[in-house]
Design a protein around this motif. Structure first.
Motif, short mmCIF file in Angstrom:
data_model
loop_
_atom_site.label_atom_id
_atom_site.label_comp_id
_atom_site.label_asym_id
_atom_site.label_seq_id
_atom_site.Cartn_x
_atom_site.Cartn_y
_atom_site.Cartn_z
N ARG A 242 7.54 13.95 26.85
CA ARG A 242 8.85 14.26 27.42
C ARG A 242 8.87 13.86 28.89
NH1 ARG A 242 11.00 19.91 26.47
NH2 ARG A 242 8.95 20.64 27.10
N ARG A 243 10.05 13.65 29.38
CA ARG A 243 10.17 13.23 30.79
C ARG A 243 9.72 14.33 31.73
NH1 ARG A 243 13.01 8.90 32.68
NH2 ARG A 243 13.54 10.09 34.53
N THR A 244 9.00 13.92 32.75
CA THR A 244 8.50 14.88 33.73
C THR A 244 9.13 14.61 35.10
OG1 THR A 244 6.69 13.45 34.40
CG2 THR A 244 6.25 14.97 32.58
N VAL A 245 8.83 15.50 36.03
CA VAL A 245 9.27 15.32 37.41
C VAL A 245 8.74 13.98 37.94
CG1 VAL A 245 9.11 16.29 39.72
CG2 VAL A 245 9.38 17.80 37.75
N LEU B 189 11.53 22.50 34.16
CA LEU B 189 11.13 21.33 34.92
C LEU B 189 9.69 21.03 34.56
CD1 LEU B 189 12.94 19.95 37.03
CD2 LEU B 189 11.78 21.29 38.78
N LEU B 190 9.46 19.86 33.97
CA LEU B 190 8.10 19.54 33.53
C LEU B 190 7.33 18.83 34.64
CD1 LEU B 190 9.72 19.88 30.79
CD2 LEU B 190 8.11 18.23 29.83
N PHE B 191 6.31 19.46 35.16
CA PHE B 191 5.41 18.74 36.07
C PHE B 191 4.48 17.86 35.25
CE2 PHE B 191 6.53 22.32 38.94
CZ PHE B 191 7.15 21.55 39.89
N THR B 192 3.95 18.43 34.19
CA THR B 192 3.24 17.63 33.20
C THR B 192 3.78 18.09 31.85
OG1 THR B 192 1.44 19.16 32.73
CG2 THR B 192 1.18 17.74 34.67
N GLN B 193 3.16 17.59 30.77
CA GLN B 193 3.63 18.00 29.44
C GLN B 193 3.33 19.47 29.17
OE1 GLN B 193 5.54 16.11 27.59
NE2 GLN B 193 5.39 14.48 29.12
N ARG C 12 1.78 25.07 22.47
CA ARG C 12 3.22 25.27 22.59
C ARG C 12 3.56 26.75 22.50
NH1 ARG C 12 5.31 21.05 24.90
NH2 ARG C 12 5.68 19.20 23.61
#
Lengths: 672, 246
Positions: free
Chosen positions: A219-222, B160-164, B205
């Motif tokens: 998935r898209r990240t920062v 907000l994904l910094f990583t997966q 998850r």
């Protein structure tokens, strides 16, 4: 039929007319190769203490098959698989065209089971779909399948019950032609691809229902956002991301289930186990690729070898030489390779999402193996995969060449049609409408209403947008969606009809509608579009397929069904025209009629659509050489057309062959 | 009022009966016998927040739903303890129906449990829950209580994904009331706001510990009531907790 659970070779109970060959080497099906044996040294070299069994070939016309639980170990953890005769994949069944086969299938599971002979033309009660063909095989009982084999080529069989297909219940069928084979080869192998998970299929399905991105770790990240901003600036990044954000979709959603849980198998062997097959330099080797996976579309190549595709879905096609081809779930492709050197080659079959691969080796010498290439870049969906038009405003990672539109469907044809034929259409529709109003009251109104309003945005004024829910066969019953009956265009050349989204598509079940679907015929598909430019690889497209022999049914289609593949990824709900199987009425066909089905993919996934009982004759641009398939891969936000001759009475399944799309994206087709 | 509650209960129980009917067909089978002829029903339990806060405080927030693609029975629970005392505990029982691609309409009952000095309270609840454009998870609900009291709650959350696996999740909750109620320290208009920023690491998850910061503020009359009780009007605390689901 109790079986020890050690995963070793189990001999089936032999009937007098069953012969077992190919016990030794992996899935060897040719007589020339039946003497091949793996030396014990190679087995000892395998990282696993107990080498995986080799797939048997059962020949003859009388078979006893037992469906059992078998312990397997693909990942270091022991799990329970469902198997035929204790084998995963199930034994290769070798039949002869024109003969009658009898198969006694005994279910030793605690649940109902069934076997469907995928791609076989047979009576509906032999088709093996519980609820449509028969009631399934209850635990402890035996069902006798008996039918005439009317075709030749590479097919497969699998359970049509529950999610048993995911847990190992699949195997190859090879049918030798009655006449001499037009394809010359010295040696042949079945290459059956599949996906194994240590999780139960119900767990996987539950994960997807509860968190649809469960298996997507791309998935898209920062960080991705930051590099986009650095590359393109804030304004353009915001514009480009805007569509995805508003539609609430992920551009990295390529496969619902990924290598996070799957181990990809070639003839039941993991990449580490390295399924190995022998050849002699200069031989023509026929590889019969079968995609028996539950959820994985594979891209196949053999670095260093050209592949000449000679058959698709069991049916011979005009040979076409390629470097790479995509094989949808349930499709089969036969290719000929001619290794000129005394070296090993890697059969490399990577998943469409590049989260894993299955692998094997073709070698003149069991001591040799070839380099395993790195997987290609992972595809990222673009705006064109949403059906937003042909411009590519998407991510740089998959900025492929736009699909060539030099196909056999001249762009002008639809325009030409519209002009001259409008009058006759209106006339025709007028008389038809009356009969429909009689049958269907208010349903009609709503559809026509919404259609008119949508029309203008999609097509120039005056285009032929008249359709009816019955296609002129109101007496058949069933609520059938968008049928066109007038000016359908010539057989073999596809649809010239406008795209119509029914009111049922405007429901909670549908998160996207392709307003301008692409041509799905000449498009190699996501992740492959730039392989020609990038790597110089020629990639097969459906547009390359021409049947080897002339088209049998030369009639023009009488009716055209436009059926939309729909879904809601966030809810993980799949449907056709927004209607799930539970709520859908059968699609009614009149025995003997020839129709066109145009599938419009209103999702961003690639769906393999399988019609039971009748051929799907893919319109690739030549009416004289229409290839016959049983499973058609439909690209994201694309449309594709094929012809169907309703020459088989009864109730047939028609569905997406991705296992976890099947509960909803499924229709009954009834031929009366 | 009673009619509304009765209606909500009827709708909810109707939905339950309907889903139960589907379920009975394969009661003892963990795998459906044929995949295509019915919808598989699932149960999901989710601990959104199970956390320890500074100053002897804890909180628990979670969901439990059962059902199919369109209809679900949905329970939502919340419990907060501050300075060693239970500050707030409520449970909602809702019938949830998918009405749009990204939105569920939810209606049913909310019960506020009796705290040491206040009364217990029942509300009829109706709201929308879903995913708004730009991936905001939103829950907006109206409540009508015994005696004609009214309330509204808006919640929004983003990821907000910094990583997966390393995911920062800002969220905000606003509570509005139609009346002043000293017994529950709520005031007319915007009464309470809670905001949080939680950074979780998804080991799987389904299992993700987190650290974060939690901020609360009372407004208007609610703030006055708090001052009268010598309680703070706003509060910022560090939290450590667990997000998990099955």
């Amino acid at each position: 039929m109790k079986k020890p659970n050690n995963g070793r070779i189990q001999l089936p109970q032999l009937s007098r007319r069953t012969f077992v060959t190919g016990l030794a080497a992996g899935a060897v099906t040719g007589a020339a190769a039946s003497a091949l044996a793996l030396p014990s040294g190679l087995r000892a070299a395998s990282p696993r203490p107990e080498p995986r069994q080799v797939v048997q070939t059962l020949r003859g016309n009388h078979f006893d098959l037992g469906i059992d639980y078998t312990r397997v170990n693909f990942t270091g953890r022991e799990r329970q698989a469902t198997t035929v005769n204790g084998s995963l994949p199930a034994p290769i069944l070798r039949w002869k065209e024109g003969q009658k086969v009898t198969l006694n299938v005994t279910n030793n599971l605690a649940h109902d089971s069934s076997i469907h002979w995928h791609g076989l033309i047979l009576p509906t009660n032999m088709d093996g779909v519980p609820g449509l063909s028969f009631n399934g095989i209850p635990p402890g009982e035996t069902y006798r399948y008996e039918f005439e084999v009317q075709q030749s080529g590479t097919y497969w069989y699998h359970s049509h019950s529950g999610f048993q297909e995911q847990t190992g219940l699949y195997g190859a069928i090879v049918i030798d032609p009655a006449e001499p084979d037009p394809v010359a080869y010295d040696r042949e192998y079945v290459v059956l691809l599949s996906d194994w998970s240590d999780e139960s299929p119900l767990e996987i399905y539950g994960h997807l229902k509860k968190e649809s991105h469960y298996y997507n770790f791309r998935r898209r990240t920062v960080g991705d956002l930051w590099s986009d901003i650095r590359e393109k600036g804030v304004a353009r990044t915001f514009r480009e991301r805007g569509m995805w954000n508003r539609m609430r979709m992920s551009d990295t959603d390529i496969s619902d289930v990924t290598g996070y849980t799957y181990t990809y198998l070639m003839n039941g062997q993991t990449p580490d186990d390295n399924w190995t097959a022998l050849f002699k330099r200069g031989e023509k080797v026929r590889l019969r690729f079968i995609n028996a996976a539950a959820m994985t579309i594979f891209d196949v190549r053999i670095p260093g070898l050209k592949m000449t595709v000679v058959a698709s879905d069991g049916q011979n096609v005009e040979p076409v030489t390629v470097d790479e081809f995509r094989i949808g779930v349930a499709e089969t492709y036969d290719v000929i390779v001619e290794p000129a050197d005394d070296r090993a080659y890697t059969l490399f079959t990577q998943g469409i999402d590049r989260t894993g691969f299955a692998r094997g080796t073709l070698t003149p010498d069991l001591g040799l193996s070839a380099e395993v290439p790195a997987m290609d870049y992972a595809p990222v969906l673009t705006h064109r995969d949403m059906g937003m038009g042909h411009g590519d405003h998407g991510s740089p990672r998959d900025r492929g060449a736009p699909a060539p539109h030099t196909g056999h469907r001249p762009a002008a044809s639809s325009g030409e049609m519209h002009g001259g034929m409008d009058h006759s259409q209106h006339g025709g529709m007028g008389s038809m409408d009356h009969s429909q109003h009689g049958d269907m009251g208010n349903m009609d109104h709503s559809q026509h209403g919404s259609m008119n309003s949508m029309d203008h945005s999609q097509h120039s004024p005056g285009s032929d947008t008249n359709y009816s829910p019955y296609g002129g066969r109101g007496n058949l019953g069933g609520m059938q969606g968008v049928w066109f009956t007038e000016d359908l265009g010539r057989a073999g050349h596809g649809s010239n009809k406008p795209i119509v989204h029914l009111p049922s598509e405007f429901a909670y079940t549908v998160d996207m509608r392709a307003e301008q679907p692409m041509d799905g015929l000449n498009d190699p598909g996501i992740g492959l579009r730039d392989h020609q430019q990038r790597h110089g690889r020629r990639v097969l497209t459906y547009g390359d397929l021409r049947n080897l022999t002339p088209t049998i049914d030369r009639r023009e289609p009488e009716r055209e069904l436009q059926l939309h593949l729909t879904g809601n990824m966030h809810r993980y709900v799949w449907s056709m025209d927004g209607i799930q199987f539970n709520d859908a009425e059968p699609l009614m066909l009149k025995y003997g009629e020839r129709i066109r089905i145009t599938l419009v993919n209103d999702t961003m996934m690639t769906h393999p659509i399988h019609l039971h009982g009748m051929w799907s004759e893919l319109e690739t641009g030549d009416g004289n050489r229409i290839p016959r398939k049983h499973t058609i891969l439909v690209q994201p936000a694309a449309k594709i057309s094929y012809l169907v001759t309703a020459d088989a009475y009864g109730r047939w399944a028609y569905h997406c062959h991705l296992l976890f799309h099947m509960p909803g994206m499924f229709r009954e087709v009834r031929v009366v | 009022m009673k009619k509304i509650i009765l209606l909500a209960v009827l709708v909810a129980s109707g939905a339950k009966a309907q889903t139960a009917y589907h379920h009975d067909k394969h009661e003892d089978a963990d795998i459906p016998d044929h995949v295509m002829d019915h919808e598989k029903l699932f149960t999901m339990g989710k601990l959104d927040q199970l956390e320890v806060r500074e100053e002897d405080s804890d909180a628990l927030k979670g969901d439990l739903w059962f059902g199919g693609n369109r209809d679900k029975l949905w329970l939502k629970g919340e419990w907060e303890r501050e300075d060693g005392e239970t500050e707030n505990a409520e449970l909602q029982a809702l019938y949830s129906r998918a009405v749009a691609p990204f939105w569920d309409l939810q209606m049913g009952l909310r019960h506020d449990f009796r705290l040491e000095d206040g009364p217990s309270k029942n509300w009829a609840a109706i709201g929308f829950q879903g995913l708004a454009p730009y991936f905001f998870e939103v829950d907006a609900a109206l409540f009508v209580g015994e005696g004609g009291d009214s309330a509204m709650r808006l919640e929004a959350e983003y990821e907000l994904l910094f990583t997966q696996r390393l995911i920062l999740s800002p969220e905000i909750e606003l509570d509005f009331y139609g009346q002043n109620d000293p017994a529950t320290n709520t005031g007319s208009g915007l009464s309470d706001m809670e905001a949080g920023l939680r950074l979780r690491y998804e080991i799987t998850r389904q299992f993700a510990p987190y650290i974060g910061v939690h901020y609360e503020k009372k407004f208007g009359e609610a703030a006055s009531f708090a001052r009268a009780d010598a309680e703070s009007v706003s509060d910022t605390t560090w939290v450590i907790g667990l997000r998990a689901w099955f």
